[in-house]
Design a protein around this motif. Sequence first.
Motif, short mmCIF file in Angstrom:
data_model
loop_
_atom_site.label_atom_id
_atom_site.label_comp_id
_atom_site.label_asym_id
_atom_site.label_seq_id
_atom_site.Cartn_x
_atom_site.Cartn_y
_atom_site.Cartn_z
N ASN A 48 3.50 -2.84 15.17
CA ASN A 48 3.19 -4.23 15.53
C ASN A 48 3.04 -5.11 14.28
N THR A 49 4.05 -5.09 13.42
CA THR A 49 3.96 -5.81 12.14
C THR A 49 4.46 -7.25 12.21
N ARG A 50 4.99 -7.66 13.36
CA ARG A 50 5.52 -9.02 13.45
C ARG A 50 4.44 -10.10 13.35
N PRO A 51 3.27 -9.92 13.98
CA PRO A 51 2.25 -10.97 13.89
C PRO A 51 1.85 -11.34 12.46
N VAL A 52 1.91 -10.38 11.53
CA VAL A 52 1.56 -10.68 10.14
C VAL A 52 2.82 -10.81 9.27
N ASN A 53 3.99 -10.84 9.92
CA ASN A 53 5.28 -11.04 9.24
C ASN A 53 5.46 -10.05 8.09
N TYR A 54 5.47 -8.77 8.45
CA TYR A 54 5.66 -7.69 7.50
C TYR A 54 6.89 -6.92 7.94
N GLY A 55 8.06 -7.29 7.41
CA GLY A 55 9.30 -6.70 7.89
C GLY A 55 10.37 -6.63 6.83
N SER A 56 11.61 -6.81 7.23
CA SER A 56 12.73 -6.82 6.29
C SER A 56 13.83 -7.70 6.86
N ARG A 57 14.81 -8.01 6.01
CA ARG A 57 15.92 -8.88 6.44
C ARG A 57 17.21 -8.08 6.46
N VAL A 58 17.76 -7.91 7.67
CA VAL A 58 19.00 -7.14 7.82
C VAL A 58 20.03 -7.87 8.67
N ASP A 59 19.68 -9.04 9.21
CA ASP A 59 20.58 -9.82 10.06
C ASP A 59 21.08 -11.03 9.27
N TYR A 60 22.40 -11.22 9.26
CA TYR A 60 22.97 -12.24 8.38
C TYR A 60 24.14 -12.96 9.03
N ILE A 61 24.44 -14.13 8.45
CA ILE A 61 25.73 -14.79 8.68
C ILE A 61 26.30 -15.07 7.29
N SER A 107 -2.33 -4.83 12.57
CA SER A 107 -0.98 -4.58 12.08
C SER A 107 -0.97 -4.39 10.57
N LYS A 108 -0.04 -3.56 10.11
CA LYS A 108 0.13 -3.39 8.68
C LYS A 108 0.69 -4.67 8.09
N GLY A 109 0.20 -5.06 6.93
CA GLY A 109 0.69 -6.26 6.24
C GLY A 109 0.52 -6.10 4.74
N GLU A 110 0.55 -7.21 4.05
CA GLU A 110 0.34 -7.15 2.60
C GLU A 110 -1.09 -6.71 2.30
N LYS A 111 -1.26 -6.08 1.15
CA LYS A 111 -2.54 -5.45 0.82
C LYS A 111 -3.69 -6.44 0.76
N ASP A 112 -3.40 -7.68 0.38
CA ASP A 112 -4.48 -8.67 0.23
C ASP A 112 -4.54 -9.66 1.39
N ASP A 113 -3.89 -9.33 2.50
CA ASP A 113 -3.93 -10.20 3.68
C ASP A 113 -5.15 -9.83 4.52
N PRO A 114 -6.16 -10.73 4.65
CA PRO A 114 -7.38 -10.40 5.38
C PRO A 114 -7.16 -10.17 6.87
N GLU A 115 -6.02 -10.67 7.41
CA GLU A 115 -5.74 -10.51 8.83
C GLU A 115 -4.99 -9.21 9.12
N ALA A 116 -4.55 -8.53 8.08
CA ALA A 116 -3.80 -7.29 8.25
C ALA A 116 -4.73 -6.09 8.28
N SER A 117 -4.15 -4.91 8.44
CA SER A 117 -4.92 -3.67 8.46
C SER A 117 -5.76 -3.51 7.20
N CYS A 118 -6.98 -3.05 7.36
CA CYS A 118 -7.87 -2.85 6.20
C CYS A 118 -7.61 -1.50 5.52
N GLY A 119 -6.74 -0.71 6.12
CA GLY A 119 -6.41 0.59 5.53
C GLY A 119 -7.36 1.72 5.92
N PHE A 120 -8.25 1.45 6.88
CA PHE A 120 -9.21 2.47 7.30
C PHE A 120 -8.47 3.71 7.82
#
Length: 499
Positions: A305-318, A482-495
């Motif tokens: 469920n990483t979309r809410p914190v925008n933690y993904g990759s870019r693979v779709d292009y034109i 959700s997993k996100g960047e390490k310093d994002d307070p809204e993301a997983s705390c890593g517990f």
Amino acid sequence: MDEVKDKTGVRFVTFNVNGVRTLFQHYPFSRMNNSLKLAFELFQADIVTLQELKIDAKSISKWGKVEGYQSYITISQKRKGYSGVGCWIRTPSEDDPLRHHLKVIKAEEGITGLLRVQANGISYRESSEGIGGYTGLDFADENDLLDIDSEGRCIIIELACNVVIFSTYCPANSSQTEEGELSRLTFLKLLFKRIRNLHGLGKHVVLMGDINVCRDLKDHATALDESSISLSQQKTGSEIEEKFNEKCVQFIMDPSRIGRRLLNTMLCDSIISKYAQEGILVDSTRKIQGRDRLKMYTVWNTLLNTRPVNYGSRVDYIFVSKGLKDNITDGDILTTIMGSDHCPVFADIKVDNLELKHESFNKPKFEAATRYFLNHGNILDMFRKANRKSTSPSTTSTGKVVKPLNVKQYNGMNALASATVSKDQNKNVSIQPQSRVKSAHMKAFEEMLGKAPVCEHGEEAVLRVSKTDKSFGKKFWVCNRSKGEKDDPEASCGFFQWK
């Protein structure tokens, strides 16, 4: 979608829908009564490609007949309901400024030209239906090439304005097998070679779809974390590429990810100068959004469920060939459009300065209405004879005749899918409301698992099961966010805590 399209430009849209049927279970498509026409109008699209249709031949009558559009659909010949790519071209009215530019003059299924134009017919290479550019594609065994083309991953369309469109869904090798990686790399090599060939013949090329390759380090959240690059400390993509140039180059040249290097050899804007000099494709989204924009992801991990914190990759292009670079007027990713683990991507390209072919052309045989006789009744009639044996009443071991479900019964069973079916000793079936069953299950789980520990957010953790070799099957508690960047307070705390 708020972006207003220029009437003299062509809007291209690509979207990996991860199952075209499930797309319409999500807003705003859930209000469209399974209408692709309404979906395309939402995008203001002239040319749309959808990947991972996950349909079979019987479903083409539903998705291949869209009012106001020509439809081109390829499906897997090897696995039912797997893969599948569609491309829809808007049919303009006589007073539309794009009425000549959007005229389809040729269309092919597959990359190599080895597939048959029609059943028991000649191949595209041997037919006037072929678009050309087949030189150097026979570097693998012909049977292997046919296997790749039979997976329903590529459609090639030529327009009267000298533009050739590649609609594609590249293999991902999710199972991480050696055979899968070889097939994936062969696909990419074939695709890029065919594009170079057509570009060399003077064609403008548009490559659109899910390429399943992330081109740059700044477009891959996990790789940024693994490289110890924090986006909160680096304000722009240019800063990352300048400050961490060596890591950015290593990402592209990673020997375990050859697809990244292959893609970059095609790009005029690759950060590797040698590739940029030899490249022929321009990334339309980067052209409009600039090198500095970060977190421009198009796919996210649904399990985490990483979309809410925008933690993904870019693979779709034109991508467009460099001759069209100055014709790109707009382009972006559409992250607010839900319905898949991917998001759509669009690009607006002016075509009024492109040379037109005004000859009279027949509709390509690959067009869905022609290929599947959609204008002559229901496509299901084509399969009735073949399926007669499987749809006829069958007899059980007790001699009782069991009739197949009709459509109404089937839909009724689907409606009950959210309920739990239980059987008593007399084999009578009863339906229990899902809420009652869920409450009972939750109570049983709580008694079995014990009270959940609290993570650093002060929230109850969730239980997971290890899939790694060393601790397979062992349970552990983790933060529910959700997993996100390490310093994002809204993301997983890593517990983390073993149970």
